[in-house]
Design a protein around this motif. Structure first.
Motif, PDB file in Angstrom:
ATOM      1  N   PHE A 178       1.029  -1.442  -0.284  1.00 18.31           N
ATOM      2  CA  PHE A 178       0.209  -0.058  -0.137  1.00 18.31           C
ATOM      3  C   PHE A 178       0.766   1.065   0.023  1.00 18.31           C
ATOM      4  N   LEU A 179       0.398   2.199  -0.944  1.00 17.62           N
ATOM      5  CA  LEU A 179       1.913   3.047  -0.781  1.00 17.62           C
ATOM      6  C   LEU A 179       0.591   4.688  -1.118  1.00 17.62           C
ATOM      7  N   LYS A 180       0.871   5.480  -0.431  1.00 21.02           N
ATOM      8  CA  LYS A 180       0.461   6.587  -0.431  1.00 21.02           C
ATOM      9  C   LYS A 180       0.477   8.180  -0.190  1.00 21.02           C
ATOM     10  N   GLY A 182       0.900  12.649  -0.115  1.00 22.15           N
ATOM     11  CA  GLY A 182       0.201  12.905   0.625  1.00 22.15           C
ATOM     12  C   GLY A 182       1.282  14.456   1.069  1.00 22.15           C
ATOM     13  N   ARG A 184       2.033  15.447   3.159  1.00 23.06           N
ATOM     14  CA  ARG A 184       2.849  15.660   4.366  1.00 23.06           C
ATOM     15  C   ARG A 184       3.182  14.792   4.559  1.00 23.06           C
ATOM     16  N   ASN A 185       4.314  14.557   5.513  1.00 28.49           N
ATOM     17  CA  ASN A 185       4.891  13.064   5.460  1.00 28.49           C
ATOM     18  C   ASN A 185       4.353  11.753   7.105  1.00 28.49           C
ATOM     19  N   LEU A 274       3.439   5.503  -8.756  1.00 30.20           N
ATOM     20  CA  LEU A 274       3.255   4.203  -7.362  1.00 30.20           C
ATOM     21  C   LEU A 274       3.505   2.960  -8.106  1.00 30.20           C
ATOM     22  N   ARG A 277       6.426   1.110  -8.786  1.00 33.42           N
ATOM     23  CA  ARG A 277       7.014   1.258  -7.640  1.00 33.42           C
ATOM     24  C   ARG A 277       6.171  -0.054  -7.145  1.00 33.42           C
ATOM     25  N   ARG A 281       8.521  -2.958  -6.184  1.00 31.46           N
ATOM     26  CA  ARG A 281       8.426  -4.199  -4.920  1.00 31.46           C
ATOM     27  C   ARG A 281       8.551  -5.339  -4.547  1.00 31.46           C
TER      28      ARG A 281
ATOM     29  N   ARG B 433      11.681   9.037   4.351  1.00 28.59           N
ATOM     30  CA  ARG B 433      12.315   9.499   3.716  1.00 28.59           C
ATOM     31  C   ARG B 433      11.037  10.276   3.020  1.00 28.59           C
ATOM     32  N   PRO B 434      11.416  10.908   1.743  1.00 27.49           N
ATOM     33  CA  PRO B 434       9.870  11.737   1.235  1.00 27.49           C
ATOM     34  C   PRO B 434       8.951  10.882   1.436  1.00 27.49           C
ATOM     35  N   GLY B 435       7.787  11.322   1.661  1.00 23.62           N
ATOM     36  CA  GLY B 435       6.189  10.193   1.733  1.00 23.62           C
ATOM     37  C   GLY B 435       5.935   9.715   3.393  1.00 23.62           C
ATOM     38  N   GLY B 436       7.312   9.345   3.507  1.00 21.72           N
ATOM     39  CA  GLY B 436       7.078   8.927   5.450  1.00 21.72           C
ATOM     40  C   GLY B 436       6.347   8.054   5.000  1.00 21.72           C
ATOM     41  N   ARG B 439       4.459   5.569   2.419  1.00 17.69           N
ATOM     42  CA  ARG B 439       5.796   4.271   2.238  1.00 17.69           C
ATOM     43  C   ARG B 439       6.166   4.620   0.601  1.00 17.69           C
ATOM     44  N   THR B 440       6.335   5.838  -0.125  1.00 17.45           N
ATOM     45  CA  THR B 440       6.289   5.598  -1.355  1.00 17.45           C
ATOM     46  C   THR B 440       7.886   6.150  -1.786  1.00 17.45           C
ATOM     47  N   ALA B 441       8.677   5.635  -1.344  1.00 19.54           N
ATOM     48  CA  ALA B 441       9.909   6.018  -1.599  1.00 19.54           C
ATOM     49  C   ALA B 441      10.630   5.145  -1.146  1.00 19.54           C
ATOM     50  N   ASP B 442      11.431   3.984  -1.928  1.00 20.77           N
ATOM     51  CA  ASP B 442      12.579   3.252  -2.545  1.00 20.77           C
ATOM     52  C   ASP B 442      13.737   4.319  -2.285  1.00 20.77           C
ATOM     53  N   ASP B 445      14.977   6.002  -4.673  1.00 27.77           N
ATOM     54  CA  ASP B 445      14.096   6.990  -5.605  1.00 27.77           C
ATOM     55  C   ASP B 445      14.396   8.597  -4.949  1.00 27.77           C
ATOM     56  N   ASP B 637      12.206  13.227  -3.754  1.00 28.65           N
ATOM     57  CA  ASP B 637      11.807  12.379  -4.270  1.00 28.65           C
ATOM     58  C   ASP B 637      11.723  13.197  -5.778  1.00 28.65           C
TER      59      ASP B 637
END
Lengths: 291, 775
Positions: A178-180, A182, A184-185, A274, A277, A281, B433-436, B439-442, B445, B637
């Motif tokens: 699951f990737l999101k 936004g 902000r982190n 997304l 990636r 993954r 990482r960017p996206g926190g 979980r967007t960045a490997d 990236d 990223d």
């Protein structure tokens, strides 16, 4: 005068809703109270279900214990617990992105479904898993597939007097992501999100998107491509052209709009990133790890 | 001081330079502190405000009848019910208490209501009928100056034209030139405690107002004028303030509450919700800025030209002072022989803008530092070396012609910051990482960037303003009672008072009297980084006066010279060799004994006078300056345009550290606010309407966005004229941090990024970007 019924069993709650079908059901209240405080929802009678033990907890069902039944009152914090996370990793990953720890302690899976926001964080995962929603009223129980339950922007298929009691999802053998995105982190509403689940024995990949359409959408053409071209035995990374095609087909499933959280162009672009990636993954030859 | 050191210290109380515990610290973190929203009176009514849903409209009629007819509604007031001045304002009184014939921004107050319960207030507001005739709002500041005036005072709030040095160098052909246009979005102060207050009528035509504010006496003057009452009939007391950052310098609900209380004869409370708060206070000015820098090939700045356009929104607030600051500090802390800056702030139908931490210097710092980085590239120079080469020093002239007579360690903060070892690690932790959490960045990236920026501004009020603070110290039976109208808005003045009293009088029992307009004269505003200097200085003066009188009293009673007496840790001793005999410490008196009769001092503290700017923007307009530098390390990223600021390092010119922990708090908080402006904080306004008036959509940094702040150095060069040599420290951290983060993002991405906050689209959908990917 506003009446608040504090239900302690599902029968209690159903009886209260039966006598007052217009009453609001409140579990964690993390969406409802925001609307009340903002003045966009008038407080009517309330049936509070946060003290119904039957709505909490989870169990494995089916002949092979491969169906997970999650009580509607399961909180986002519960979903991120390792014992649950290993069964449905993407759901744990999605739950972890919801709000702050305080919000995750109160917010429930049933509430996320009931709100039926296009940005509901667990919804793409439930869509990818072909989840089934269990509804109860004093008239009985019925089950609806997710896409028949979430039918529009903040519109669900609940009829007056009905309560969400559980969600059923398959326990799959295969990686989940699951990737999101936004701006902000943490503690941010999804600009776009993507859930991808792999069913190795079934040799399928299912991918669903959030915040890019009125309801969660599946990228069916991308799924077909993945089923044909992915290596479900060795789980090796697909060739670049397959990844790129998968990303394009996934982005094609998005129907995003411009709003104050992001532009349609950005959302479409982000979905493709997304998708690329997520599939890399999932098929990296390494077993999926929970959030 | 050597004589003081001769007597060993015994008391435990806080002194200057120590991290004394905050008196309000534990109550605030445990929830027992009473904020203004906690105000209560058993007989109170609730107030509410009907606001304009339009950015611009004519009002053809208002029918309050349906609201008045509701049970439980006690008053429904319009502009016709304002007995005194129909308008108010900090510098120009151009803003209606309640709109009469037109509204000029979305959210402008039109009607106020008092009722028994907040729900009744809501119902009453819902049935008031306003006959609106919406008009085309003026929302583009570029068009404002030439557009039909939307206010009798015109659309140009102030134009400052600064010319310094030889203007003919503009035509020199042998210079390296870089040009750029920059933009800053509208930032909100985002304090946590929305506007709230309680007005209590005194039954004799007067009113007491308890309210969260930055400046009680200025509020009192404006409120009294609108109520048509003499000043002594309007009494303000500070209620618990939940943050300010400039947003409480203007009136909000003050007059409304008093009108309702006086009309109903009942106490009235009002509390804004978060959405209303966004409409209920001023924001940081959005800016459009065009710059041209000219330098020799060796890297000496020769000339800077700038055109600054600030959007003041519908009403003037403090816009005329903000544009003056933006103009005076437009070139940054650099030596520039030839300068031309045209600063204009205009009126539009956008939300009103006014004071916010950094006050005009934030916007220009973002631009001048981007220009310095560009110039370094054009010259092939290291960007820090270029800055050091041109760094202002004491004795240099500002573009206003003013010579810097105090301290200004520009090179010192730059060197300390740039040379500080980085503790930043690689982006190994996925959450970091960017996206926190998304979980967007490997790891592959992510690209990293780094930049240094420096900025400065004035401390205290400028341009000839008669800036003062009053304080009283009463020492009675060993207990010091301090009275000062300084608004504690979180900056820690309540802690500092204990330290100052302890330092000067050696007294540890300190009572801070309630902060009210009736107890003492004005302390001035808690803004402009001025209260430590102004009110801290006033308290110091008052304590010193008490100390002198005490020693004189003891000297007279014991027939010794005051020069032979010392006061330390709450006791008065005689020094060896002094007095009538040789005996060491023949006098040893506790302050408790000596102050059976109270000793009292009342003082007014003023800083050195300043002068207005002349027609060319020249003049000794400022008192003192403070400079800070930041180094930002960012991970980006590029494919998603997401950002993680990995580390912020800072060095700041502080004069002297009075309270190490509070210094750290200001430096961390200011940097967080600056980071927010760089990457996420923006009040989004379309056609004059705010689109994100909530903390769901107005994003401020979380713990996953804000990195640790490394303090490279606190430069302690005591400032002449400042109490204990300390400079105000609250604003600089918010000035250079934004510029540093933006610079680091440019370094990571290779993009121009001429606008903050930098949005994901600006990075990943930038046209012609080297990192642009086909998709």
């Amino acid at each position: 005068m506003v009446t608040v019924t504090i239900a302690t069993s599902i029968d209690d709650a159903c009886a209260a809703l039966d006598s007052d079908p217009g009453a609001l059901v409140m579990a964690g209240g993390t969406d409802l109270m925001v609307e009340v405080n903002r003045g966009t929802r008038l407080v009517g009678n309330v049936v509070a279900v946060d003290r119904v033990p039957e709505l909490r907890g989870w169990s494995l069902e089916g002949d092979r214990s491969d169906v997970l039944r999650l009580g509607a009152g399961t909180t986002c914090a519960d979903l991120a617990e390792p014992s649950l996370a290993k069964l449905v990793p993407a759901l744990a990953q999605a739950a972890r992105t919801v709000g702050s720890p305080q919000i995750r302690n109160a917010a429930t899976l049933g509430g996320n479904l009931a709100t039926a926001s296009p940005a509901g964080d667990t919804l793409p995962v439930l869509a990818a898993l072909d989840a089934e929603v269990e509804l109860r009223s004093s008239a009985g129980t019925r089950r609806l597939p997710l896409d028949e339950f979430v039918v529009g922007v903040k519109v669900n298929a609940l009829v007056p007097g009905e309560l969400i009691t559980a969600i059923r999802v398959p326990v799959l053998n295969g990686p989940q992501e699951f990737l999101k995105v936004g701006t902000r982190n943490a503690m941010v509403i999804a600009v776009t999100s993507l859930a991808l689940v792999v069913d190795r024995p079934g040799r399928t990949v299912r991918v669903a998107l959030g915040s890019v359409a009125p309801v969660p959408v599946r990228a069916i053409e991308a799924e077909v491509l993945a089923a044909e071209r992915c290596d479900f035995d060795g789980m090796s990374v697909p060739p670049d052209e397959v990844v790129e095609r998968f990303a394009i087909l996934t982005a094609d499933a998005a129907r995003p709009i411009d709003d104050h959280r992001g532009s349609a162009a950005y959302r479409r672009h982000a979905v493709s990133v997304l998708a690329r990636r997520a599939i890399r993954r999932a098929f990296s030859g390494v077993p999926s790890v929970a959030a | 001081m050597t004589t003081l050191e001769a007597v060993s210290r015994t008391a435990a109380g806080p002194r200057i330079g120590e991290s004394a515990p905050r008196p309000d610290g534990v109550p605030k973190v445990t929830g027992s502190f009473a904020f203004s929203s906690d105000l209560h009176n058993d007989r109170m009514l609730w107030g509410g405000t009907l606001r304009s849903p339009h950015a611009a409209a004519r009002i053809r009629g208002i029918d309050v009848g349906p609201a008045l007819a509701l049970a439980g509604v006690h008053a429904v007031l319009t502009h016709e019910d304002v007995p005194g001045s129909p308008t108010y304002g900090l510098i120009h009184r151009d803003q209606p208490v309640l709109a009469s014939d037109v509204v000029r921004y979305e959210g402008e107050p039109v009607v106020v209501v008092a009722a028994d319960h907040p729900d009744m207030v809501r119902r009453a507001l819902a049935v008031i009928e306003v006959d609106w005739e919406p008009t085309e709002p003026l929302v583009d500041p570029e068009l404002a100056a030439d557009a039909t005036p939307i206010h009798p005072d015109g659309n140009v709030i102030r134009r400052v034209h600064l010319r310094h040095g030889d203007q003919t160098v503009a035509d020199r052909q042998d210079l390296v030139s870089v040009e750029g246009t920059y933009e800053v979005g509208m930032q909100d102060q985002a304090f946590l405690g929305p506007e709230s207050g309680l007005a209590v009528p005194d039954g004799d035509g007067g009113v007491d107002l308890y309210v969260a504010t930055q400046w009680l006496h200025e509020d009192r003057d404006q409120v009294a004028a609108c109520l048509g009452l003499p000043d002594d009939k309007v009494r303000l007391t500070l209620a618990g303030v939940g943050g300010a950052f400039g947003a409480r310098e203007d009136l909000s609900l003050h007059v409304h509450l008093c009108l309702l209380a006086l009309r109903t004869g009942r106490p009235v409370k009002m509390s804004y919700g978060r959405e209303e708060s966004f409409h209920g206070h001023v924001h940081r000015h959005p800016a459009r800025m065009h710059y041209r820098h000219l330098a020799t090939t060796e890297g000496d700045l020769v000339r800077v030209e700038a055109r600054l356009l600030l959007d003041g929104g519908a009403y003037a607030s403090s816009s005329s002072a903000v544009i003056s600051n933006a103009t005076c500090f437009a070139v940054g802390p650099y030596r520039v022989p030839s300068v031309e800056v045209e600063g204009v702030v205009v009126r539009t139908d956008n939300p009103p803008c006014g004071a916010m931490r950094g006050f005009g210097a934030v916007q220009t710092c973002f631009a001048h530092e981007a220009q310095m980085d560009r110039l370094a590239v054009a010259l092939g120079m290291d960007p820090v070396d270029l800055r050091l080469r041109n760094a202002l020093e004491p004795g240099d002239r500002l573009p206003t012609g003013q010579v810097i007579t105090g301290t200004l360690p520009v090179a010192e903060v730059l060197r300390a910051c740039a040379g500080h070892p980085s503790a930043a690690v690689g982006p190994d932790d996925p959450m970091a990482r960017p996206g926190g959490a998304g979980r967007t960045a490997d790891i592959d990236d992510v690209v990293r960037g780094e930049a240094v920026a420096v900025g400065f501004k004035n401390l205290m009020f400028s341009e000839g303003f008669d800036d003062s603070s009053s304080a009283r110290c009463v020492l009675h039976r060993g207990v010091a009672t301090i009275t000062c109208a300084c608004a504690e808005v979180g900056q820690g003045f309540v802690t500092l008072v204990h330290q100052i009293v302890g330092e000067v009088l050696g007294v540890d029992e300190v009572v801070l009297a309630p902060v009210a307009t009736t107890s003492i004269g004005s302390a001035g505003s808690t803004s402009a980084s001025r209260q430590t200097w102004m009110s801290g200085g006033a308290v110091q003066m008052a304590c010193e006066s008490v100390r002198r009188e005490l020693l004189a009293r003891v000297a007279a009673a014991n027939d010794v010279s005051v020069h032979d007496l010392v006061l330390v840790d709450g006791r008065i001793f005689s020094l060896p060799g002094g007095g009538s005999g040789d005996d060491y410490l023949s006098i040893d008196l506790s302050l408790d004994e000596v102050t059976a009769e109270p000793v009292e001092a009342d003082v007014v503290h003023r800083h050195a006078p300043t002068l207005p700017l002349d027609a060319d923007g020249q003049g000794d307009a400022h008192v003192s300056f403070s400079v800070s530098a930041h180094r930002a390390i960012v991970d980006v990223d590029p494919d998603l345009g997401l950002v993680k600021v990995v580390e912020l390092t800072t060095a700041q010119d502080v004069g002297r550290v009075l309270h190490p922990l509070q210094v750290l708090g200001q430096l961390e908080g200011g940097a967080a606010q600056g980071l927010g402006l760089a990457v996420m904080e923006e009040v989004q306004v379309t056609d004059g309407r705010i689109r994100n008036a909530s903390f769901t959509d107005y994003l401020i940094p979380t713990a996953l966005d804000m990195p640790p702040v490394e303090i490279a150095a606190l430069i302690e060069q005591p400032e002449p004229g400042a109490p204990f040599g300390a400079k105000g420290i609250g604003e600089p951290p918010a000035i250079s941090s934004t510029a540093a983060v933006a610079g680091a993002l440019r370094d990571a991405t290779g993009l121009d990024l001429p606008r903050v906050p930098v949005r994901p689209d600006d990075i990943c959908l930038a046209s012609g970007s080297a990192l642009d990917e086909a998709d």
